[in-house]
Design a protein around this motif. Structure first.
Motif, mmCIF file in Angstrom:
data_model
loop_
_atom_site.group_PDB
_atom_site.id
_atom_site.type_symbol
_atom_site.label_atom_id
_atom_site.label_comp_id
_atom_site.label_asym_id
_atom_site.label_seq_id
_atom_site.Cartn_x
_atom_site.Cartn_y
_atom_site.Cartn_z
ATOM 1 N N SER A 35 0.574 17.145 -1.835
ATOM 2 C CA SER A 35 -0.847 16.840 -2.001
ATOM 3 C C SER A 35 -1.629 17.164 -0.730
ATOM 4 N N SER A 36 -1.062 16.816 0.431
ATOM 5 C CA SER A 36 -1.778 17.075 1.680
ATOM 6 C C SER A 36 -1.948 18.568 1.925
ATOM 7 N N ARG A 38 -1.941 20.997 -0.472
ATOM 8 C CA ARG A 38 -2.852 21.563 -1.468
ATOM 9 C C ARG A 38 -4.308 21.284 -1.126
ATOM 10 N N GLY A 39 -4.542 20.223 -0.364
ATOM 11 C CA GLY A 39 -5.913 19.880 -0.002
ATOM 12 C C GLY A 39 -6.493 20.736 1.115
ATOM 13 N N LEU A 40 -5.691 21.614 1.707
ATOM 14 C CA LEU A 40 -6.177 22.467 2.794
ATOM 15 C C LEU A 40 -6.677 23.794 2.233
ATOM 16 N N ARG A 41 -7.899 24.139 2.526
ATOM 17 C CA ARG A 41 -8.450 25.422 2.096
ATOM 18 C C ARG A 41 -8.261 26.467 3.194
ATOM 19 N N TRP A 57 -2.963 27.486 6.370
ATOM 20 C CA TRP A 57 -2.688 26.164 6.941
ATOM 21 C C TRP A 57 -2.619 26.241 8.462
#
Length: 222
Positions: A35-36, A38-41, A57
């Motif tokens: 989750s952490s 996937r939250g990075l664009r 990342w």
């Protein structure tokens, strides 16, 4: 001798490993790490040489642990989530226009090839549904001893580390986008392609390291 990637991944399904991000049992990436990440664009970072780079990342925490497990511990079961992140950075790096662009991975050292039995960046590109184009190769074993050098020594060792492959020596006006894992050799690879006449229209990496990102260009969102 390393196991073939397809066998490693098959064993990972039958015998679940630890989370590559935090070490918990039973998942390639646990829900928290997944989750952490996937939250990075993807963000645009500005290294000291060669212009902007689109990075999925930052090279820290779960991202760093997952990449190292994939590259150095044979964890090819991580290829799918890592490929999805790299594909996002590539999409951001691609220029508008729709013209054909060669997706060129920065080649690993021959020693790395022999040790792993697979090319990490090429495996991620294929998993993302892309066809890597090998326009570069390394000059001998030069990259194998870089771990023993300091930052200045590594930079000097990378200069002239690549050459255009024989079948692609004539590349005048060919468009390319360079792809790497952490981008340590992007500038050297770009210089070789451009010297052969290619146009490097973008650069993408899975992770960007703090030492290559001046504080004045820290990306927003990480």
């Amino acid at each position: 001798m390393p196991l073939p990637p397809i066998l490693t991944e098959a064993l990972a399904v039958v015998l679940p490993d630890r989370c590559a991000g935090c070490g918990r049992d039973g998942a390639v990436l646990c829900p928290g790490c997944s989750s952490s990440l996937r939250g990075l664009r993807p963000a645009v970072v500005v290294p000291r040489h060669g212009g902007p780079v689109h990075a999925a990342w930052p090279y820290e925490g779960a991202a760093r642990a997952a990449l190292l497990a994939f590259k150095e511990s044979g964890r090819t079961d991580l290829a799918t989530p890592l490929a999805a992140a790299l594909a996002g950075a590539l999409r951001a790096a691609l220029p508008d226009g729709g013209r054909p662009i060669a997706v060129v991975p920065v080649p690993p050292s021959p020693a790395g090839d022999r040790r792993r039995g697979y090319r990490p960046v090429e495996l991620l590109l294929r998993r993302a549904g892309l066809r890597p184009t090998r326009l570069l190769r390394t000059r001998g074993e030069g990259g194998a001893q870089q771990k023993t050098l300091d930052r200045v020594g590594r930079a000097a060792a990378r200069e002239g580390a690549f050459r255009v492959v024989r079948a692609e020596e004539r590349m005048r006006d060919r468009d390319a986008i360079l792809v790497d894992d952490v981008g340590a050799s992007l500038a050297a690879a770009q210089a070789e392609l451009e010297a052969a006449g290619a146009r490097v229209l973008g650069r993408a990496v899975l992770c960007a390291t703090a030492e290559r990102i001046p504080r004045t260009s820290a990306p927003e969102g990480w």
